[in-house]
Write an enzyme that holds these catalytic residues in place. Structure first.
Site, PDB file in Angstrom:
ATOM      1  CB  CYS A 117      -0.916  -0.008   1.224  1.00 46.22           C
ATOM      2  SG  CYS A 117      -1.796   1.542   1.484  1.00 46.22           S
ATOM      3  CB  CYS A 152       1.113   0.951   4.330  1.00 44.37           C
ATOM      4  SG  CYS A 152      -0.555   0.629   4.947  1.00 44.37           S
ATOM      5  CG  HIS A 172      -4.240  -0.843   5.305  1.00 40.14           C
ATOM      6  ND1 HIS A 172      -3.759  -0.083   4.270  1.00 40.14           N
ATOM      7  CD2 HIS A 172      -5.179  -1.665   4.789  1.00 40.14           C
ATOM      8  CE1 HIS A 172      -4.384  -0.461   3.161  1.00 40.14           C
ATOM      9  NE2 HIS A 172      -5.253  -1.409   3.462  1.00 40.14           N
ATOM     10  CG  HIS A 182      -6.940   8.798   0.936  1.00 44.37           C
ATOM     11  ND1 HIS A 182      -7.222   7.535   0.437  1.00 44.37           N
ATOM     12  CD2 HIS A 182      -7.053   9.649  -0.112  1.00 44.37           C
ATOM     13  CE1 HIS A 182      -7.480   7.633  -0.868  1.00 44.37           C
ATOM     14  NE2 HIS A 182      -7.397   8.902  -1.209  1.00 44.37           N
TER      15      HIS A 182
END
Length: 110
Positions: free
Chosen positions: A4, A7, A46, A98
């Site tokens: 990700c 991440c 996450h 996000h």
């Protein structure tokens, strides 16, 4: 979620212009801005999107929602748009929850 992109940014594996970091979230400039100021605020946990939130995430979401205005003020934004996309059909490109903070000039209506 090792691959990700958010991440990887969170871990420091990829560069980002960070404007805020605390124990629960990270905020940085979007690499492909859609406004003069375009920030992304991500939880450090996450989660693919809002639909993945559970009861255990109430404090996390509350923290992020209370932190976004502070981030915007520190960036000099008096007016801004805050948005999140859920699913590819809605424009989500990175599947890590996000929030976009867009401002710094007039924004087109949605």
């Amino acid at each position: 979620m090792d691959e990700c992109i958010f991440c990887r940014i969170k871990r420091g594996d990829l560069p980002a212009t960070v404007v805020h970091e605390d124990d629960h979230c990270l905020a940085f400039h979007d690499k492909f801005p859609r406004a003069p100021t375009h920030l992304l605020v991500i939880p450090k946990k996450h989660l693919p999107d809002l639909n993945a939130l559970g009861e255990e995430d109430k404090a996390l979401v509350s923290h992020i929602m209370l932190t976004i205005p502070s981030i915007a003020r520190k960036q000099g934004l008096e007016a801004y748009r805050m948005a999140t996309n859920i699913g590819a059909a809605a424009g989500q490109a990175v599947f890590h929850l996000h929030f976009h903070i867009l401002g710094g000039g007039p924004l087109s209506p949605l």
